[in-house]
Design an enzyme around this catalytic site. Structure first.
Site, short mmCIF file in Angstrom:
data_model
loop_
_atom_site.label_atom_id
_atom_site.label_comp_id
_atom_site.label_asym_id
_atom_site.label_seq_id
_atom_site.Cartn_x
_atom_site.Cartn_y
_atom_site.Cartn_z
N GLY A 22 0.83 -1.21 0.00
CA GLY A 22 0.00 0.00 0.00
C GLY A 22 0.86 1.25 0.00
N ARG A 36 1.17 -5.01 -5.79
CA ARG A 36 1.04 -6.25 -5.03
C ARG A 36 1.44 -7.34 -6.03
NH1 ARG A 36 -2.90 -3.21 -1.78
NH2 ARG A 36 -1.76 -3.08 0.17
N ASP A 70 4.06 -4.65 6.59
CA ASP A 70 4.50 -5.97 7.06
C ASP A 70 4.54 -7.02 5.95
OD1 ASP A 70 1.72 -6.07 7.00
OD2 ASP A 70 1.62 -7.55 8.61
N THR A 89 3.49 2.79 5.76
CA THR A 89 2.11 2.36 5.63
C THR A 89 1.25 3.29 6.49
OG1 THR A 89 0.50 0.66 6.29
CG2 THR A 89 2.60 0.57 7.39
N ASP A 134 -1.36 2.57 8.05
CA ASP A 134 -2.04 1.86 9.14
C ASP A 134 -1.30 1.90 10.48
OD1 ASP A 134 -3.97 1.22 7.37
OD2 ASP A 134 -3.43 -0.89 7.15
N ASP A 189 0.58 -0.27 11.72
CA ASP A 189 0.50 -1.57 12.41
C ASP A 189 1.79 -2.37 12.27
OD1 ASP A 189 0.22 -1.88 9.71
OD2 ASP A 189 -1.36 -3.38 9.82
N ARG A 205 -7.02 -2.10 8.32
CA ARG A 205 -7.60 -3.42 8.04
C ARG A 205 -7.73 -4.26 9.30
NH1 ARG A 205 -3.61 -5.20 3.47
NH2 ARG A 205 -2.41 -3.75 4.71
#
Ligand code: ADP
Length: 326
Positions: free
Chosen positions: A11, A72, A103, A126, A128, A130, A172
């Site tokens: 992403g 991707r 990740d 990213t 996110d 995370d 997500r």
């Protein structure tokens, strides 16, 4: 080490360009040759390489997205695919690789480094946030600021019509964006995947606020399988208390835009640190920033260890939404 390469993968996130710039300029400063790999692992497999000069990264520090492109790549998940990637690395004479991504990107990099002999350093990019091993990832700060700007606008219309708004933000499998945006946006309630949502409590909270005469009620929902997203939560609440509501899914606008000062500074520091880590002989680590210090974390820990969400933020959302405990 004489020649390194850099790619962005997975992403995209605002600040990736500032990071590419930092990698390229630090490497050139240290007399290394730098190759830019286009479209992430897809470009690595097909040999889509470009020589990077100081000029190739001019005027990009303020731009969102990634000038190298990202993708991707299913083929890279197979050992045959990674063997081809390693052949390309050898053919080009690349002696060190810097991967900027999340990740998933690091999992791929870890597999590649186990199967082939190429030192890899990861940089967390990213929205996110995370990723274990860094307080913040590149792109996170811009994403929460973009979401906040949208929520401020939603608040105006919510207050005018006295409606409850359910706003879905990205994340997500993590509620980092939702927690920050919930607190910064003055939300009534935040739904995150890390904690089980008590629907009764959510309904009670909204009813209390409405009875108090509150005009704009905003519930922030992190996208995700567990909650079913903002539409599902909104329908469940509506079935319980029957208030008029609207749902707004912020979606991909959270990925775009010019990176904030904080993201540009983080990207510049981490990009430069990644080159220094390669030159210092570190292998298969991610560079991150923890409490203001640059730290290196083994790549496999970045996804096997979980970075916990700060639950005190969620408690603070509850307290600051107003009303009393009972
Ligand atoms: P992000 O890096 O943002 O988490 P993805 O999860 O899409 O994004 O991962 C980016 C790419 O990394 C994937 O398209 C794939 O090529 C590679 N990748 C992800 N997970 C693995 C894995 N377990 N093994 C090998 N490659 C992987």
């Amino acid at each position: 080490m004489k020649k390194i390469a850099v790619l962005t993968s997975g992403g995209d996130a605002p600040g990736m360009n500032a990071c590419i710039r930092a990698v390229v300029r630090t490497a050139l400063y240290k007399n290394l040759k730098v190759i830019g790999i286009r479209r992430g692992y897809t470009g690595l497999l097909s040999g889509d390489f470009m020589k990077m000069t100081t000029g190739s990264v001019a005027n990009i520090i303020q731009r969102g997205g990634t000038i190298l492109g990202t993708s991707r790549c299913e083929e890279f998940r197979t050992s045959e695919g990674r063997a081809r990637a390693f052949e390309m690395i050898q053919k080009e004479g690349i002696e060190g690789l810097i991967v900027i991504g999340g990740d998933g990107t690091f999992r791929g990099a870890y597999e590649l480094s186990r199967e082939g002999e190429v030192p890899i350093v990861g940089v967390p990019g990213t929205i996110d946030n995370d990723v274990y091993g860094t307080d913040e990832t590149i792109g996170f700060d811009t994403a929460i600021n973009t979401a906040l700007e949208a929520i401020d606008k939603i608040r105006d219309t919510a207050a005018s019509h006295e409606r409850v708004f359910f706003v879905e933000v990205m994340g997500r499998s993590s509620g980092f964006i939702a927690a920050q945006v919930g607190l910064g946006g003055g939300a009534e309630f935040v739904v995150v995947p890390e904690t089980r949502t008590d629907l009764n409590e959510l309904c009670e909270r909204l009813l209390k606020s409405i009875r108090r005469g509150k005009k704009a009620c905003i519930v922030i929902v992190a996208e995700g399988k567990e909650s079913g997203g903002a539409f599902q939560i909104a329908q469940q609440v509506n079935a319980c208390i029957g208030t008029e509501y609207r749902v707004c899914v912020l979606g991909h606008i959270q990925r775009g835009g010019s990176p904030t000062a904080r993201d540009r500074v983080l990207a510049s520091k981490l990009g430069s640190a990644a080159v220094n880590a390669l030159l210092a002989g570190h292998r298969n680590v991610m560079v991150g920033e923890v409490k203001g210090e640059i730290v290196l974390t083994p790549l496999e820990e970045t996804w096997t260890k979980i970075k916990p969400i700060d639950r005190s933020l969620l408690e603070l959302v509850d307290i600051l939404a107003g009303g009393t405990r009972n």
